[in-house]
Write a protein that holds these residues in place. Structure first.
Motif, short mmCIF file in Angstrom:
data_model
loop_
_atom_site.label_atom_id
_atom_site.label_comp_id
_atom_site.label_asym_id
_atom_site.label_seq_id
_atom_site.Cartn_x
_atom_site.Cartn_y
_atom_site.Cartn_z
N VAL A 160 -5.87 37.05 -20.53
CA VAL A 160 -5.21 37.85 -21.57
C VAL A 160 -6.23 38.33 -22.60
N THR A 161 -7.11 37.44 -23.03
CA THR A 161 -8.07 37.75 -24.09
C THR A 161 -9.16 38.71 -23.64
N PHE A 162 -9.77 38.44 -22.48
CA PHE A 162 -10.95 39.19 -22.08
C PHE A 162 -10.70 40.27 -21.03
N TYR A 163 -9.58 40.20 -20.34
CA TYR A 163 -9.31 41.16 -19.26
C TYR A 163 -8.03 41.94 -19.49
N ASN A 164 -7.46 41.82 -20.68
CA ASN A 164 -6.23 42.55 -21.03
C ASN A 164 -5.12 42.34 -20.00
N TYR A 165 -5.08 41.13 -19.43
CA TYR A 165 -4.04 40.81 -18.46
C TYR A 165 -2.68 40.87 -19.13
N LYS A 166 -1.75 41.52 -18.48
CA LYS A 166 -0.38 41.60 -19.00
C LYS A 166 0.56 41.48 -17.83
N ASN A 167 1.58 40.66 -17.99
CA ASN A 167 2.57 40.50 -16.95
C ASN A 167 3.71 41.47 -17.22
N ASN A 168 3.95 42.38 -16.30
CA ASN A 168 4.97 43.40 -16.49
C ASN A 168 6.38 42.92 -16.19
N HIS A 169 6.52 41.65 -15.82
CA HIS A 169 7.84 41.12 -15.49
C HIS A 169 8.50 40.43 -16.69
N ASP A 197 5.78 35.00 -24.63
CA ASP A 197 4.49 34.47 -24.19
C ASP A 197 4.68 33.34 -23.19
N LYS A 198 5.63 32.45 -23.46
CA LYS A 198 5.90 31.33 -22.55
C LYS A 198 6.42 31.85 -21.22
N GLN A 199 7.32 32.83 -21.28
CA GLN A 199 7.85 33.41 -20.06
C GLN A 199 6.72 34.06 -19.25
N ALA A 200 5.84 34.79 -19.92
CA ALA A 200 4.71 35.45 -19.23
C ALA A 200 3.81 34.42 -18.56
N TYR A 201 3.53 33.31 -19.26
CA TYR A 201 2.69 32.27 -18.68
C TYR A 201 3.35 31.64 -17.45
N LEU A 202 4.64 31.35 -17.55
CA LEU A 202 5.34 30.72 -16.42
C LEU A 202 5.38 31.64 -15.20
N ILE A 203 5.53 32.93 -15.43
CA ILE A 203 5.50 33.90 -14.33
C ILE A 203 4.09 33.93 -13.73
N PHE A 204 3.08 33.95 -14.58
CA PHE A 204 1.69 33.91 -14.13
C PHE A 204 1.46 32.70 -13.23
N ARG A 205 1.88 31.54 -13.71
CA ARG A 205 1.66 30.30 -12.96
C ARG A 205 2.37 30.36 -11.60
N LYS A 206 3.59 30.84 -11.57
CA LYS A 206 4.33 30.95 -10.31
C LYS A 206 3.65 31.91 -9.35
N GLN A 207 3.19 33.06 -9.87
CA GLN A 207 2.51 34.03 -9.02
C GLN A 207 1.20 33.47 -8.48
N LEU A 208 0.51 32.70 -9.31
CA LEU A 208 -0.74 32.07 -8.86
C LEU A 208 -0.47 31.11 -7.71
N TYR A 209 0.54 30.26 -7.86
CA TYR A 209 0.85 29.29 -6.81
C TYR A 209 1.32 29.95 -5.52
N ASN A 210 1.92 31.12 -5.64
CA ASN A 210 2.41 31.84 -4.46
C ASN A 210 1.39 32.83 -3.91
N SER A 211 0.16 32.75 -4.39
CA SER A 211 -0.85 33.72 -3.98
C SER A 211 -1.73 33.16 -2.87
N ASP A 212 -2.59 34.04 -2.39
CA ASP A 212 -3.54 33.68 -1.34
C ASP A 212 -4.95 33.50 -1.92
N ILE A 213 -5.03 33.10 -3.18
CA ILE A 213 -6.31 33.06 -3.87
C ILE A 213 -7.34 32.17 -3.17
#
Length: 123
Positions: free
Chosen positions: A52-61, A74-90
């Motif tokens: 968020v701070t250095f890459y202007n990350y924004k969750n559009n959901h 902010d809490k909702q955005a973080y929880l969505i981020f965390r869910k998307q991370l866990y469901n990713s192929d990183i």
């Protein structure tokens, strides 16, 4: 693939390549994300805040409802981020370049757990 994974992968690759501006961002930034012995160590909230701070990350959901206070958004955005991370192929994507993310220090609360990005040879 998802946009969250793309953003994280881009950041991780800049760390892997030892990009000077990425390393400079981490030097004074001990807020849940730092480098140690060639590894990137982070909590999920620390990684999120760094993006968020250095890459202007924004969750559009996140809700645009004006009645919802910023803290809740902010809490909702973080929880969505965390869910998307866990469901990713990183990790699959990182494995292709010889790196991976695993647990560095496990704590009872998932948001307090530290993870590490490291070369597969160092795990």
């Amino acid at each position: 693939m998802n946009k969250t994974a793309d953003n994280i992968f881009t950041f991780f690759c800049s760390f892997i390549e030892q990009d000077p501006s990425t390393l400079e961002q981490l030097s004074p930034h001990k807020n849940g994300i730092y480098q140690e012995q060639g590894r990137l160590v982070f909590t999920l909230p620390g990684l999120y805040q760094h993006l968020v701070t250095f890459y202007n990350y924004k969750n559009n959901h996140v809700s645009d409802n004006a009645d919802v206070d910023q803290s809740a958004k902010d809490k909702q955005a973080y929880l969505i981020f965390r869910k998307q991370l866990y469901n990713s192929d990183i990790n699959t994507r990182l494995n292709a370049v010889g790196y991976g993310v695993d647990i560095y220090r496990s704590l009872p609360n998932i948001d307090d757990t530290y993870y590490q990005l490291s070369c597969n040879d160092n795990n």
